[in-house]
Design an enzyme around this catalytic site. Structure first.
Site, mmCIF file in Angstrom:
data_model
loop_
_atom_site.group_PDB
_atom_site.id
_atom_site.type_symbol
_atom_site.label_atom_id
_atom_site.label_comp_id
_atom_site.label_asym_id
_atom_site.label_seq_id
_atom_site.Cartn_x
_atom_site.Cartn_y
_atom_site.Cartn_z
ATOM 1 N N ARG A 5 0.864 -1.185 0.000
ATOM 2 C CA ARG A 5 0.000 0.000 0.000
ATOM 3 C C ARG A 5 0.892 1.223 0.000
ATOM 4 N NH1 ARG A 5 -2.480 1.158 5.318
ATOM 5 N NH2 ARG A 5 -1.223 3.056 5.180
ATOM 6 N N TYR A 22 2.780 6.242 11.733
ATOM 7 C CA TYR A 22 3.136 4.839 12.015
ATOM 8 C C TYR A 22 4.138 4.208 11.056
ATOM 9 C CZ TYR A 22 -0.603 4.251 8.560
ATOM 10 O OH TYR A 22 -1.382 4.344 7.444
ATOM 11 N N HIS A 36 -3.850 4.925 4.149
ATOM 12 C CA HIS A 36 -4.972 3.975 4.196
ATOM 13 C C HIS A 36 -6.178 4.526 3.439
ATOM 14 C CE1 HIS A 36 -7.864 1.114 5.683
ATOM 15 N NE2 HIS A 36 -8.555 2.068 6.268
HETATM 16 C C1 TPP Z 1 -15.212 -5.157 11.308
HETATM 17 C C2 TPP Z 1 -14.330 -3.978 11.078
HETATM 18 N N1 TPP Z 1 -13.401 -3.648 11.976
HETATM 19 C C3 TPP Z 1 -12.618 -2.573 11.806
HETATM 20 C C4 TPP Z 1 -12.744 -1.791 10.704
HETATM 21 C C5 TPP Z 1 -11.857 -0.545 10.541
HETATM 22 N N2 TPP Z 1 -10.893 -0.766 9.477
HETATM 23 C C6 TPP Z 1 -11.125 -0.349 8.226
HETATM 24 S S1 TPP Z 1 -9.953 -0.809 7.165
HETATM 25 C C7 TPP Z 1 -9.054 -1.558 8.372
HETATM 26 C C8 TPP Z 1 -7.770 -2.249 8.031
HETATM 27 C C9 TPP Z 1 -7.941 -3.284 6.959
HETATM 28 O O1 TPP Z 1 -6.698 -3.816 6.605
HETATM 29 P P1 TPP Z 1 -6.572 -4.872 5.431
HETATM 30 O O2 TPP Z 1 -7.597 -5.951 5.611
HETATM 31 O O3 TPP Z 1 -5.160 -5.316 5.367
HETATM 32 O O4 TPP Z 1 -6.986 -4.114 4.117
HETATM 33 P P2 TPP Z 1 -6.282 -2.842 3.454
HETATM 34 O O5 TPP Z 1 -6.856 -1.647 4.104
HETATM 35 O O6 TPP Z 1 -4.820 -2.982 3.645
HETATM 36 O O7 TPP Z 1 -6.685 -2.912 2.034
HETATM 37 C C10 TPP Z 1 -9.695 -1.424 9.590
HETATM 38 C C11 TPP Z 1 -9.182 -1.935 10.867
HETATM 39 C C12 TPP Z 1 -13.735 -2.151 9.784
HETATM 40 N N3 TPP Z 1 -13.962 -1.451 8.665
HETATM 41 N N4 TPP Z 1 -14.497 -3.248 9.983
#
Ligand code: TPP
Ligand code: TPP
Ligand code: MG
Ligand code: MG
Lengths: 341, 343, 341, 343
Positions: free
Chosen positions: B246, B259, B250
């Site tokens: 990435r 971070y 985010h």
């Molecule tokens: C059930 C839930 N918990 C927490 C979140 C908050 N949240 C949004 S994106 C994220 C991180 C996701 O990381 P990843 O699965 O690696 O996907 P990326 O963002 O790297 O594409 C979090 C914790 C959420 N959307 N849904």
């Protein structure tokens, strides 16, 4: 239990048969499977075994292992998988063994089941039916007697139906399967085999979203659903012996709530007692009582009372369990109090 | 053990015989470049207040576009919020994508024939849906395959596990693509899991697992074609771990300076997928600066047109809040609808 | 955001500082970590990053990575892990990023968090605090604006606290961490940075289980909590200009519910409007309205009304979102209606 | 590949050098026999209406007792409903166990010094608790290890996955024992998962995994000692898959005739663990028919005594329903308590 008549006694086809609620449910599932290819029945132990309550008994043999089948032991998976089937145009009917085991699936329910139509402006819909056994009164093990209807009812987009007996259960379940929206179908464990009732053999449907006056009276309205309907009817019987005539309204569909029927009754009697077995605080009775108190305000002769489970978890302790679930005596105590006002 | 499938080096050199002809790679490049262009422009729109919070996909174009290109028209795409690149590659109109990220209802009602589920916010919850879709396709012998995305962080959720297990048990025609982009917001993969080889979970489920260089379009497309083929011909699900990064925050609301080290991200820019494929094509004489400029003009025009379309979408009415709660409005929605001014 | 003063400005130690709610929360966590070894703070992105809302900003640096740390992305895991820590005698404080992401953890909440003390007759207890950001009003992405307090409130054994501003938040959070029972601490996103308020630098505690009259009046009682308190105060300001004096009660602790304070107010004013931003049907307002209507029946001059989110999911659509969440105008419309009665 | 750890054949022959002395095996046998006796008598009590629904553990004695014996006194046991054998081995008084299954509150308030969590009904939900307990022990450098049980069916739940991942990430001193007993009520392991080697999931989590003949007490104890040791010395969690078989119905309410062939169960009786260890000990001259009879007399007396104790527990009052909801009764509980007659 093996001695029970095969519930889907369609082959004999008497116009009406005396069925227990679990048999009526079995018959509804059987008929839905027979008449609509898109219907699939799945869950834990519903296939080979026919369900822990035998609601799906014989269905796998009759309709095939690709229509009636076991899933892995994972309720969120079951719910989410069911959503996927529904999105694909199927008519999935999932069984969750006990309503307390809906909890692991609540993310799917709250994030998706009730929300999909709304967020996609009708492009995607979830015509999913989820059956679950709820409530106490039969000495089930711990955490097998929960009544979580208020959780479901606060989730916009889902419908919540709680049948009060065999004849209603069959017609409502068939209607739920046809319904274009997700329906949670909560079946009171206490009612599964407690009595039989004439149930028409042919498929028929009862409208979802309508409450029913199941007993007319003029002194006070008992508002109830599911396993509490027989309790309220019993209370009404007892009251009648004392010359007090109670009206009993079976809400039947909690959401969408049929305010009209409930208010109509309370406006007539001027008094209401709301009865459910879930804990009182935060139970769906608050919603019902609030609506009555708001919209029948000028007709009320007494405060709207609630008779409900005490504010504690359903007790896992056999010898006190029966003090938790409302019975006719507790209902009558509240009635007496209301009639004094 | 490095079992990562890779055909093209970070600097764009061919490492082994390419499984596709150059024409195919050129059109794949065009799709990737189109995605990159969308992303860049979307960020600009967001800064102008013309999009809501937007989850960038910079750096993940090959993983997403490569996966989407392996699909046929009737196949389903099940995206997280991150997969706008995959979605526009699988046919989502750019204006729909823009309206989606503008949080405008016109972008949430996808065209009827678009086989894409809406972007998912609650992490991993899309995966059981993908299994249900796929199993329905199998039960009806439709031949449609489902491509489901999830992030490295998303693999920690219970739903990811349950879905993988269901898929294997039902032999559902679904391909799970984990984009291992190194981060779940601020949490690096090393603190998300002890064994960061997500592909090692496949054996437990009893399904094939493949680790692929997700920044190598050629590898991605090749691995995905095999997996999609397997799914379509009754071979069941596959777990594909696409190693990517990435490069962006985010979302447009995030400040990665809190971070992670900017230098590390710079470093990773060197292996980003768009210039890698361009280098390959250029070295093969299949792409040029002129072709690039011409493409950019096209993309610009296409995007401008999409913005114009998006801008033309009529504003929703307040009453729309209570529409589509049920197939037909219940009494509570009707009352609310009137209170909201109806229409 | 990096420009905000380090919230735990303990080192400077002014007796009182002007803090936002998120800073006050940060300070409470800081002080709890400093004074009690057993306190652990964990969740998604709470460690290195300091939380998506910066509520845990700086805490890892000050108290160490073994006291303030990130978990994997799994809410049921977070909740269940927190239960385990609590069973072991720790004082875990978990953060769930948004209240809508409590849903995957609801099995742990409903099956264990609220039930452990009861089922083990006090042998095992779960002094767990769960913080979650709730509610709308700031254009968060889809499913980031839910208000699921009614789900928690119907689970016997858990406490539910919803602070209405910085000063209250700090004292209530410190009390929650001390509490021998599990406390869900819902923080209105809208209030995190909307205003500052003098907050004493020293640790202090506010009693859980008490409602507060936050503005006195005699014509009608507005009953509210969390993000709706400022809305109701604003409505009361506007009404005051028209010479109508509204009383505002901040429920603050939904469970255990302080009936006494709420009823005391309504008995005095004779009228009540209950306000929350969760959808109306099945919302906690039903419980509140039902209690008022039952126990203040003879003092009520008008029906108890509810102003709440419409019966739909919180709309993910930016341009209409503000029509969902109650504002002063909607509160005042209900007030006017009630005053006509 | 058969990598199942086994020391004793189904018929009780020693397959390789035993890691323990015969005395240790004799006391392990006594513990197993005690568990079997409890199970048999509990079923009888249940038929007499003196216990509630009771989940039998017949056939799983070695898996449970072997695991529990690997613990030290300060270690924690986290059981499902199935683990009464493990619980009484780790110190739960028989009367407590009886009262538990009588659904009597006196059986639910475990003695203060008993490091056993109450039996768990909601499948797999105990596993994250075990991780929290274990991490707390590590954070406080207590040295206590946690033994957490789960069934084959239970591994399908999201909580199982989340807990294993958390344990690995936090290097928590916990040993997960999956009793793969072939069934989750009516669902055989083959329909629960596609790869029935649950141990194959360990690599994905980055923890050691061991498959062991769970009906071989020697193997079970040996494998568990290693795992407990590893946990105690900072080596983190282990996943142990104990291969066993549920010889009995799921619970006293279940009728296995609806879903499995009695002949198959008969067949499995041949490899049941109690007689297997007895055969080994007998062949080594360490056990005899007289010793067995003497032991049975002891067990009978102990059980009778426990029943007497259980019977003496005073009936709970109705008011107890609203006790222990909170540390101190809230106003709603107080009102309820009065309505229930107080006391
Ligand atoms: C059930 C839930 N918990 C927490 C979140 C908050 N949240 C949004 S994106 C994220 C991180 C996701 O990381 P990843 O699965 O690696 O996907 P990326 O963002 O790297 O594409 C979090 C914790 C959420 N959307 N849904
Ligand atoms: C969350 C949840 N879902 C369903 C059940 C019903 N149920 C009780 S035991 C069981 C099967 C468990 O199988 P397994 O994990 O293999 O353990 P075993 O019974 O074989 O010891 C099921 C489905 C439950 N108790 N909890
Ligand atoms: Mg990621
Ligand atoms: Mg099993």
């Amino acid at each position: 239990m093996a001695s029970e008549a095969p519930a889907g006694a369609v082959q004999e086809n008497p116009a009406v048969a005396q069925l227990t609620m679990v048999q009526a449910i079995n018959q509804a599932l059987d008929q839905a499977l027979a008449s609509d290819d898109r219907v699939l029945v799945f869950g834990e132990d519903v296939g080979v075994m026919g369900g822990v309550f035998r609601a799906t008994d014989g269905l796998r043999d009759r309709h095939g292992a690709h229509r009636v089948y076991d899933t892995p032991l994972a309720e969120s998976g079951i719910m989410g998988y069911g959503v996927g089937l529904a999105l694909a145009g199927m008519r999935p009917v999932a069984e969750i063994q006990f309503a307390g085991f809906l909890y692991p699936a609540l993310d799917q329910v709250l994030s998706h089941v009730g929300r999909y139509r709304h967020r996609t402006r009708g492009r995607f819909t979830v015509p999913l039916v989820v059956r679950a056994a709820y409530g106490g009164g039969v000495h089930t093990p711990e955490q097998h007697a929960d009544s979580p209807e208020a959780i479901l009812a606060q989730a916009p987009g889902v419908k919540v139906v709680v049948p009060a007996g065999p004849e209603r259960a069959k017609g409502l379940l068939l209607a739920a399967i046809d319904d274009p929206d997700p329906v949670f179908f909560l079946e009171a464990i206490k009612l599964y085999r407690s009595s039989r009732e004439p149930v028409p053999a042919e498929p028929y449907r009862h409208a979802i979203g309508k409450a029913r006056v199941v007993r007319e009276g003029d002194a006070l309205t008992l508002v109830c659903y599911g396993g509490m309907v027989e309790v309220c009817l019993k209370a009404a019987d007892v009251a009648a012996r004392d010359g007090v005539s109670l009206e009993v309204v079976d809400v039947e569909t909690l959401v969408p709530f049929d305010e009209e029927t409930v208010l109509g009754s309370v406006r007539k009697t001027g008094r209401a007692v709301v009865v459910h077995e879930a804990a009182r605080t935060g139970g769906f009775g608050g919603e019902i009582a609030a609506r009555i108190a708001e919209h029948a305000f000028y007709d009320l002769l007494a405060p709207v009372a609630r008779v409900a489970g005490w504010d504690a978890p359903y007790p896992p302790f056999t010898s006190v369990e029966h003090h938790y679930r409302p019975d006719a005596a507790r209902v009558l105590a509240a009635v007496r109090q209301a009639l004094l006002s | 053990m490095d079992d990562t499938v890779r055909y093209v080096s970070e600097s764009g050199e061919r490492l082994s015989e390419l499984p596709f002809g150059v024409d195919e790679l050129v059109s794949a490049y065009r799709a990737m470049r189109r995605a990159r262009h969308f992303d860049d422009r979307a960020v600009t729109l967001q800064r102008q207040g013309r999009l809501g919070v937007y989850p960038l996909f910079r750096g993940q174009e090959a993983a997403q576009v490569g996966a989407a290109l392996a699909l046929s028209e009737g196949d389903w795409l099940v995206p997280t919020y991150r997969e706008t690149a995959a979605a526009i590659t699988h046919g989502m109109p750019l204006s729909t994508a823009l309206l989606y990220w503008r949080a405008h209802p016109a972008g949430w009602s996808f065209p009827e024939d678009l086989r894409i589920l809406p972007f998912y916010v609650p992490i991993a919850t899309q995966l059981p849906h993908a299994v249900g879709l796929a199993h329905a396709s199998a039960l009806r012998r439709e031949g449609a395959v489902v491509l489901a995305f999830v992030g490295d962080g998303g693999t920690s959720e219970g739903d990811a596990h349950e879905a993988l297990n269901f898929a294997a048990v039902f032999m559902a025609p679904v391909v799970f693509v984990v984009q291992n982009n190194g981060w779940a917001i601020s949490v690096p993969t090393e603190r998300q899991m002890r064994n960061t080889r997500i592909v090692d979970r496949a054996v437990g489920y009893g399904m094939p697992g493949v680790r692929v260089d997700g920044n190598d379009l050629v590898a991605m497309l090749q691995v995905m074609r095999e997996a999609v083929d397997r799914a379509r011909t009754g071979g069941g699900p596959t777990l594909v771990e696409a190693m990517t990064y990435r490069l962006a925050p985010h979302t447009t609301s995030d400040d990665p300076g809190r971070y992670r080290d900017g230098a590390q991200t710079e470093e990773r820019e060197r292996s980003e997928p768009v210039s890698r494929l361009r280098a390959l094509l250029t070295s093969q004489g299949a792409w040029s600066e002129e072709a690039e400029q011409e493409l950019l003009e096209e993309l610009k025009a296409e995007f401008d047109e999409a913005v114009a379309q998006a801008d033309a979408a009529p504003e929703p009415t307040p009453g729309s809040i209570v529409e589509h709660v049920y197939a037909s409005m219940g009494p509570d929605q009707s009352r609310a609808w009137e209170a909201l001014g109806g229409e």
